[in-house]
Scaffold this active site. Structure first.
Site, short mmCIF file in Angstrom:
data_model
loop_
_atom_site.label_atom_id
_atom_site.label_comp_id
_atom_site.label_asym_id
_atom_site.label_seq_id
_atom_site.Cartn_x
_atom_site.Cartn_y
_atom_site.Cartn_z
N SER A 149 -2.24 9.82 -0.87
CA SER A 149 -2.63 10.49 -2.11
C SER A 149 -3.55 11.68 -1.87
O SER A 149 -3.79 12.46 -2.79
CB SER A 149 -3.31 9.49 -3.06
OG SER A 149 -4.50 9.00 -2.49
N LYS B 236 -9.57 7.16 -10.39
CA LYS B 236 -9.97 8.38 -9.67
C LYS B 236 -10.60 9.40 -10.62
O LYS B 236 -11.62 10.01 -10.31
CB LYS B 236 -8.76 8.97 -8.96
CG LYS B 236 -8.25 8.12 -7.81
CD LYS B 236 -6.99 8.69 -7.19
CE LYS B 236 -6.53 7.82 -6.02
NZ LYS B 236 -5.27 8.30 -5.41
#
Length: 638
Positions: free
Chosen positions: A503, A546
């Site tokens: 990611s 996140k």
């Protein structure tokens, strides 16, 4: 593309308006695929027609089995009462007899009357017993003892009932605590005058015999953790006979062997998908014995073909089982928001019954503490805030290190070759998102990209793959016809644990391109996303965590109106953010951007378009192609 505030959570208020006036409690909402498999399974008989139910977290198995019992009856269902009767020819080999369901006690009364009558006067009673309790095994037993008396029978007991059934009820018998005794039963021993022996009343049936003629549900994980039980079950299913094991330990000599019991039932194994996969892979008999898969879903899909109203029937079931205060109309959107969060998608709602029951019970306790008679919006909101506060200690400690300067993360200004990636940290049972500083440097070389985390053995295999993909992208764009004369190093700064996942590959690529083009990156914008060899941005996991981690840091330092995050456009369907983040986005204090190509990320981070940046990189590389590297000083002095 800047994401609007209304796109940051599911349309929970629109959903709430669809609740019917009187929903009907139903635990099987959204399980059409599994129910079709169960229905088909219940139509088939024979030894090779059992099923496996893939159960999901939060599924209340007993509730599901009760509902299945009401909806689907095994077409070959046939219940009996089972008895063991004294064998006139052998004290240690009692005979197994079945009689119509519910008739066992009347049978014993009839047998007692039979033995009390003189042998020559039994004809009429024998006929009555045969007609009243039709059974081939019982008829054979009557023939065998028609001329016997109590004195002719060995031992001290005439009979024992091992299973009593209800002719009208197709019970789903559940065996969730699986042991040899609980599943198969056993024969106990007794010591009389120093002699070890067994008798009829010491025969104890297990769940297998109690379910005989109906449906038996077994916890697969419990079954497989007990050595030998799986093989024993397979043998019984293949032969349709249950043989009693010899009672006692191997060093005790006590022969007692009741006649085997004929087995006729449907077995449903209950377990998760990993157990199902292992059984299919490791046991060659499994597919033959268990050909039917009932795959229960953990989510209720809200695709175009789905209808939201049935989900309120499921929520009615959850409310009933939670046994707490009623949920008001204004509280319902928050319940739906939490159900969507549990599923990780805006287009799905969770079917985790236990998690939703816990939410309602907590909210009910909060409401009762305020002397309220219903669960309102504030009660649910307070529960959600309390959960964040309970679970946020480790995240706060980590954020404090950044705020105190022990870990350096910039949230304003511009820097060449430095970008804030978004990561998820799992530690001490807590999982939270936080930004991580990624830096890149370039130097004269042969085009290699050195991953310092990999060199120091702090890089997982998936992260290494991500770095190799971005290396391939750079080589594809800038080194198609000739070798690059620039090499680069890249690293997660102040990271002392293994880094894994792809990611961060988009952030690493942007950081490298910034260093190659000497273009500064805005430090107030953090970025997450995977990237392929052609620069397309791909979805990542834990997008909400996140964003929340970066938002909390920016909020603690104070917003400047330029801060935000860049996420893959493919993750927009997973957005389900907290009200304070949505409010900040709506007020233009914080920004969320969704992109699908590296060019969009570069424009947001550097303020320049891709063509400008790549032209500068190509010019720099071209200049290096025509110049020789300067010799080291120790060579020049010679």
């Amino acid at each position: 593309m800047r994401v609007a505030a209304e796109q940051l959570q599911p349309p929970i208020y629109t959903w709430a308006q669809q609740r019917p006036a009187s929903p009907s409690a139903n635990p099987l909402v959204g399980q059409n695929r599994a129910l079709a498999a169960i229905e088909q399974t219940m139509r088939i008989g024979g030894r090779y027609a059992h099923g496996f139910m893939v159960t999901t977290p939060g599924l209340r198995v007993m509730d599901v089995l009760k509902e299945l019992q009401q909806r689907y009856q095994w077409m070959h269902f046939e219940r009996h009462d089972w008895l063991y009767l004294a064998n006139p020819d052998s004290a240690n080999e009692p005979l197994c007899v079945n009689v119509p369901a519910g008739a066992a006690r009347d049978v014993l009364t009839g047998l007692m009357s039979l033995f009390e009558q003189p042998v020559k006067e039994r004809s009429k009673l024998l006929t009555e017993l045969r007609e009243k309790f039709p059974s081939a095994r019982f008829d054979a037993y009557l023939t065998r003892v028609s001329d016997k008396t109590f004195d002719d029978l060995p031992g001290n007991e005439l009979a024992t009932i091992i299973v009593e059934s209800d002719q009208q009820t197709d019970d789903f018998v559940l065996c969730d605590r699986v042991t040899d005794t609980s599943l198969f039963g056993g024969i106990r021993l007794q010591s009389v005058a120093g002699t070890i022996s067994s008798e009829l009343h010491l025969i104890q049936p297990g769940a297998l015999l109690k379910a005989n003629g109906g449906v038996l549900a077994i916890d697969a994980e419990e079954l497989l953790t007990q050595p030998g039980l799986w093989r024993k079950l397979k043998y019984i299913l293949r032969t349709s006979l249950f043989h009693w094991p010899q009672p006692g330990e191997a060093n005790i000599a006590a022969y007692y062997q009741p006649e085997p019991v004929p087995i006729h039932l449907k077995v449903l194994l209950l377990g998760d998908r990993s157990i199902y996969g292992q059984l299919r892979e490791l046991d060659r008999d499994f597919d033959n014995l268990f050909p039917y898969l009932a795959d229960f879903s953990a989510h209720y899909s809200l695709s175009q073909d789905a209808f939201l109203v049935p989900y309120f029937d499921y929520l009615a079931y959850v409310e009933r089982e939670a046994a707490t205060l009623a949920v008001t109309e204004e509280a319902l959107p928050l319940v739906l928001k939490e159900a969507s969060r549990l599923s990780d998608y805006q287009t799905e709602l969770s079917l985790d019954t236990i998690a939703l029951m816990q939410l309602l019970r907590e909210a009910g306790a909060v409401a009762q503490a305020k002397a309220q008679e219903v669960i309102d919006h504030e009660a649910v909101l307070q529960v959600l805030k309390q959960r964040q506060q309970r679970e946020g200690y480790i995240a706060e400690l980590s954020r404090r290190q950044i705020l105190e300067g022990q870990v350096f993360i910039a949230t304003e200004g511009e820097v060449v070759g430095q970008v804030n990636g978004l990561t998820v940290v799992t530690i001490g049972g807590s999982e939270f998102g936080e930004p991580s500083r990624i830096t890149a440097t370039v130097h004269y070389g042969d085009g290699d990209i050195i991953d310092i985390d990999r060199k120091s053995e702090l890089s997982g295999s998936i992260h290494t793959k991500g770095v190799m993909i971005l290396s391939a992208y750079i080589a594809n764009v800038f080194a198609k016809s000739e070798e690059m004369r620039l090499s680069a190093t890249i690293v997660f700064e102040q990271s002392y644990y293994e880094v894994d996942g792809d990611s961060a590959s988009l952030a690493e690529l942007c950081c490298l391109l910034s260093a190659l083009a000497e273009a500064p990156i805005a430090q107030g914008i953090a970025i997450t996303g995977a990237v392929d060899q052609f620069g397309a941005v791909q979805a990542i996991g834990a997008v909400n965590e996140k964003i929340t981690g970066h938002f909390a840091l920016c909020e603690a330092r104070g917003f400047d109106g330029k801060q935000g995050v860049i996420i893959p456009k493919a993750n927009m369907s997973q957005l389900n953010l907290e009200p304070d983040i949505i409010a900040a986005v709506e007020a233009n204090k914080y920004h969320i951007y969704a992109i699908d190509d590296v060019a969009d990320a570069l424009a947001l981070l550097t303020g320049e378009n891709q063509k400008q940046l790549y032209a500068r990189i190509e010019k720099r590389l071209e200049e290096l192609q025509h110049c020789e590297p300067e010799q080291p000083w120790y060579k020049r002095i010679w």
